[in-house]
Design a protein around this motif. Structure first.
Motif, PDB file in Angstrom:
ATOM      1  N   TYR A   5       0.816  -1.207   0.000  1.00  0.00           N
ATOM      2  CA  TYR A   5       0.000   0.000   0.000  1.00  0.00           C
ATOM      3  C   TYR A   5       0.850   1.257   0.000  1.00  0.00           C
ATOM      4  CZ  TYR A   5      -3.935  -3.064   0.863  1.00  0.00           C
ATOM      5  OH  TYR A   5      -4.877  -4.051   0.751  1.00  0.00           O
ATOM      6  N   ARG A   6       2.099   1.124   0.405  1.00  0.00           N
ATOM      7  CA  ARG A   6       3.041   2.246   0.382  1.00  0.00           C
ATOM      8  C   ARG A   6       3.973   2.165  -0.820  1.00  0.00           C
ATOM      9  NH1 ARG A   6       5.770   2.440   6.099  1.00  0.00           N
ATOM     10  NH2 ARG A   6       7.259   3.528   4.790  1.00  0.00           N
ATOM     11  N   GLY A   7       3.739   1.212  -1.709  1.00  0.00           N
ATOM     12  CA  GLY A   7       4.571   1.063  -2.898  1.00  0.00           C
ATOM     13  C   GLY A   7       5.843   0.287  -2.651  1.00  0.00           C
ATOM     14  N   GLU A   8       5.945  -0.366  -1.499  1.00  0.00           N
ATOM     15  CA  GLU A   8       7.149  -1.129  -1.168  1.00  0.00           C
ATOM     16  C   GLU A   8       7.079  -2.530  -1.758  1.00  0.00           C
ATOM     17  OE1 GLU A   8       7.847   0.882   3.246  1.00  0.00           O
ATOM     18  OE2 GLU A   8       7.095  -1.158   3.102  1.00  0.00           O
ATOM     19  N   ILE A   9       8.248  -3.052  -2.115  1.00  0.00           N
ATOM     20  CA  ILE A   9       8.345  -4.453  -2.508  1.00  0.00           C
ATOM     21  C   ILE A   9       9.503  -5.075  -1.729  1.00  0.00           C
ATOM     22  CG2 ILE A   9       7.446  -4.001  -4.821  1.00  0.00           C
ATOM     23  CD1 ILE A   9      10.425  -4.703  -5.769  1.00  0.00           C
ATOM     24  N   ALA A  10       9.474  -6.384  -1.625  1.00  0.00           N
ATOM     25  CA  ALA A  10      10.574  -7.132  -1.004  1.00  0.00           C
ATOM     26  C   ALA A  10      11.284  -7.901  -2.104  1.00  0.00           C
ATOM     27  CB  ALA A  10      10.028  -8.096   0.044  1.00  0.00           C
ATOM     28  N   ALA A  11      12.614  -7.917  -2.051  1.00  0.00           N
ATOM     29  CA  ALA A  11      13.404  -8.640  -3.041  1.00  0.00           C
ATOM     30  C   ALA A  11      14.743  -9.025  -2.433  1.00  0.00           C
ATOM     31  CB  ALA A  11      13.622  -7.781  -4.280  1.00  0.00           C
ATOM     32  N   GLU A  12      15.325 -10.070  -2.991  1.00  0.00           N
ATOM     33  CA  GLU A  12      16.670 -10.459  -2.567  1.00  0.00           C
ATOM     34  C   GLU A  12      17.681  -9.830  -3.508  1.00  0.00           C
ATOM     35  OE1 GLU A  12      19.539 -14.328  -2.362  1.00  0.00           O
ATOM     36  OE2 GLU A  12      17.426 -14.647  -1.895  1.00  0.00           O
ATOM     37  N   LEU A  13      18.559  -9.030  -2.941  1.00  0.00           N
ATOM     38  CA  LEU A  13      19.646  -8.392  -3.690  1.00  0.00           C
ATOM     39  C   LEU A  13      20.915  -8.502  -2.862  1.00  0.00           C
ATOM     40  CD1 LEU A  13      17.365  -5.550  -4.544  1.00  0.00           C
ATOM     41  CD2 LEU A  13      19.025  -6.172  -6.257  1.00  0.00           C
ATOM     42  N   GLY A  14      21.990  -8.878  -3.498  1.00  0.00           N
ATOM     43  CA  GLY A  14      23.252  -8.981  -2.779  1.00  0.00           C
ATOM     44  C   GLY A  14      23.230 -10.029  -1.693  1.00  0.00           C
ATOM     45  N   GLY A  15      22.411 -11.055  -1.860  1.00  0.00           N
ATOM     46  CA  GLY A  15      22.354 -12.141  -0.893  1.00  0.00           C
ATOM     47  C   GLY A  15      21.569 -11.848   0.368  1.00  0.00           C
ATOM     48  N   ALA A  16      20.817 -10.747   0.382  1.00  0.00           N
ATOM     49  CA  ALA A  16      20.043 -10.390   1.577  1.00  0.00           C
ATOM     50  C   ALA A  16      18.657  -9.906   1.167  1.00  0.00           C
ATOM     51  CB  ALA A  16      20.759  -9.287   2.364  1.00  0.00           C
ATOM     52  N   GLY A  67      14.134   2.823   0.231  1.00  0.00           N
ATOM     53  CA  GLY A  67      13.840   1.880   1.307  1.00  0.00           C
ATOM     54  C   GLY A  67      14.763   2.018   2.502  1.00  0.00           C
ATOM     55  N   GLY A  68      15.707   2.965   2.436  1.00  0.00           N
ATOM     56  CA  GLY A  68      16.554   3.259   3.589  1.00  0.00           C
ATOM     57  C   GLY A  68      17.954   2.673   3.556  1.00  0.00           C
ATOM     58  N   LEU A  69      18.356   2.026   2.459  1.00  0.00           N
ATOM     59  CA  LEU A  69      19.705   1.465   2.375  1.00  0.00           C
ATOM     60  C   LEU A  69      20.623   2.455   1.677  1.00  0.00           C
ATOM     61  CD1 LEU A  69      21.456  -1.089   2.895  1.00  0.00           C
ATOM     62  CD2 LEU A  69      20.892  -1.772   0.555  1.00  0.00           C
ATOM     63  N   PRO A  70      21.613   2.993   2.373  1.00  0.00           N
ATOM     64  CA  PRO A  70      22.530   3.948   1.748  1.00  0.00           C
ATOM     65  C   PRO A  70      23.528   3.204   0.856  1.00  0.00           C
ATOM     66  CG  PRO A  70      23.170   3.591   4.022  1.00  0.00           C
ATOM     67  CD  PRO A  70      21.928   2.780   3.781  1.00  0.00           C
ATOM     68  N   VAL A  71      23.214   3.110  -0.421  1.00  0.00           N
ATOM     69  CA  VAL A  71      24.011   2.333  -1.355  1.00  0.00           C
ATOM     70  C   VAL A  71      24.220   3.151  -2.632  1.00  0.00           C
ATOM     71  CG1 VAL A  71      21.985   1.172  -2.309  1.00  0.00           C
ATOM     72  CG2 VAL A  71      24.187   0.062  -2.457  1.00  0.00           C
ATOM     73  N   GLU A  75      27.649   0.088  -6.236  1.00  0.00           N
ATOM     74  CA  GLU A  75      27.419  -1.071  -5.361  1.00  0.00           C
ATOM     75  C   GLU A  75      26.242  -1.906  -5.857  1.00  0.00           C
ATOM     76  OE1 GLU A  75      28.724   0.256  -0.930  1.00  0.00           O
ATOM     77  OE2 GLU A  75      27.227   1.554  -1.901  1.00  0.00           O
ATOM     78  N   VAL A  76      25.191  -1.234  -6.306  1.00  0.00           N
ATOM     79  CA  VAL A  76      24.021  -1.945  -6.826  1.00  0.00           C
ATOM     80  C   VAL A  76      24.420  -2.777  -8.041  1.00  0.00           C
ATOM     81  CG1 VAL A  76      21.741  -1.678  -7.900  1.00  0.00           C
ATOM     82  CG2 VAL A  76      22.366  -0.256  -5.950  1.00  0.00           C
ATOM     83  N   GLY A  77      25.257  -2.214  -8.895  1.00  0.00           N
ATOM     84  CA  GLY A  77      25.702  -2.917 -10.092  1.00  0.00           C
ATOM     85  C   GLY A  77      26.474  -4.190  -9.793  1.00  0.00           C
ATOM     86  N   ARG A  78      27.018  -4.292  -8.613  1.00  0.00           N
ATOM     87  CA  ARG A  78      27.767  -5.487  -8.216  1.00  0.00           C
ATOM     88  C   ARG A  78      26.925  -6.481  -7.422  1.00  0.00           C
ATOM     89  NH1 ARG A  78      31.567  -1.356  -7.301  1.00  0.00           N
ATOM     90  NH2 ARG A  78      31.211  -1.398  -5.056  1.00  0.00           N
ATOM     91  N   MET A  79      25.698  -6.118  -7.089  1.00  0.00           N
ATOM     92  CA  MET A  79      24.846  -7.009  -6.301  1.00  0.00           C
ATOM     93  C   MET A  79      24.294  -8.136  -7.180  1.00  0.00           C
ATOM     94  SD  MET A  79      22.534  -4.537  -3.928  1.00  0.00           S
ATOM     95  CE  MET A  79      23.178  -3.815  -2.431  1.00  0.00           C
ATOM     96  N   ALA A  80      24.423  -9.344  -6.696  1.00  0.00           N
ATOM     97  CA  ALA A  80      23.850 -10.493  -7.399  1.00  0.00           C
ATOM     98  C   ALA A  80      22.399 -10.674  -6.976  1.00  0.00           C
ATOM     99  CB  ALA A  80      24.646 -11.746  -7.063  1.00  0.00           C
ATOM    100  N   VAL A  81      21.608 -11.201  -7.897  1.00  0.00           N
ATOM    101  CA  VAL A  81      20.220 -11.536  -7.589  1.00  0.00           C
ATOM    102  C   VAL A  81      19.930 -12.942  -8.105  1.00  0.00           C
ATOM    103  CG1 VAL A  81      19.441  -9.130  -7.722  1.00  0.00           C
ATOM    104  CG2 VAL A  81      19.274 -10.570  -9.725  1.00  0.00           C
ATOM    105  N   PRO A  82      19.000 -13.629  -7.447  1.00  0.00           N
ATOM    106  CA  PRO A  82      18.581 -14.918  -7.989  1.00  0.00           C
ATOM    107  C   PRO A  82      18.025 -14.705  -9.407  1.00  0.00           C
ATOM    108  CG  PRO A  82      17.734 -14.629  -5.768  1.00  0.00           C
ATOM    109  CD  PRO A  82      18.325 -13.308  -6.193  1.00  0.00           C
ATOM    110  N   GLU A  83      18.214 -15.629 -10.268  1.00  0.00           N
ATOM    111  CA  GLU A  83      17.724 -15.603 -11.647  1.00  0.00           C
ATOM    112  C   GLU A  83      18.581 -14.747 -12.577  1.00  0.00           C
ATOM    113  OE1 GLU A  83      13.357 -14.875 -11.912  1.00  0.00           O
ATOM    114  OE2 GLU A  83      13.506 -14.757  -9.730  1.00  0.00           O
ATOM    115  N   GLY A  84      19.679 -14.181 -12.097  1.00  0.00           N
ATOM    116  CA  GLY A  84      20.546 -13.393 -12.972  1.00  0.00           C
ATOM    117  C   GLY A  84      19.839 -12.206 -13.597  1.00  0.00           C
ATOM    118  N   ALA A  85      20.076 -11.991 -14.889  1.00  0.00           N
ATOM    119  CA  ALA A  85      19.525 -10.823 -15.580  1.00  0.00           C
ATOM    120  C   ALA A  85      17.999 -10.788 -15.510  1.00  0.00           C
ATOM    121  CB  ALA A  85      19.987 -10.806 -17.035  1.00  0.00           C
TER     122      ALA A  85
END
Length: 104
Positions: A5-16, A67-71, A75-85
């Motif tokens: 409702y606030r436009g937030e989503i949850a996702a795994e980025l950088g193993g977290a 979402g509050g992560l100072p990145v 750094e984002v470009g180096r974060m791995a995610v499940p499923e790759g591209a």
């Protein structure tokens, strides 16, 4: 926990697990980064379905910072995610849909 409702989503980025949201400040950041004149131009760019890898980094970075992560975008470009591209595209699409409405 992400609040859709606030436009937030949850996702795994950088193993977290992360919470991403495109706040007004994050949207202003994206307008500048992507050279969009306003929110309509930004949403039209997203609706075109044609995003560069650099665009994905900008969207995910703005969402993480919203979402509050100072990145940095580097750094984002180096974060791995499940499923790759495919995972990067899925997360960005889900975030854009949560922000502007519609399906991911």
């Amino acid at each position: 926990m992400a609040n859709r409702y606030r436009g937030e989503i949850a996702a795994e980025l950088g193993g977290a697990p992360r919470t991403l949201v495109l706040t007004l400040g994050a949207l202003a950041e994206l307008e500048t980064a992507l050279g969009a004149d306003d929110l309509i131009a930004l949403s039209e760019r997203f609706a075109s379905g044609r995003l560069k890898a650099r665009d994905l980094i900008a969207v995910l970075g703005a969402g993480l910072r919203g979402g509050g992560l100072p990145v940095s975008d580097d750094e984002v470009g180096r974060m791995a995610v499940p499923e790759g591209a495919t995972g990067y595209v899925r997360i960005a699409a889900e975030l854009i849909a949560a922000t502007f409405g519609g399906d991911a």
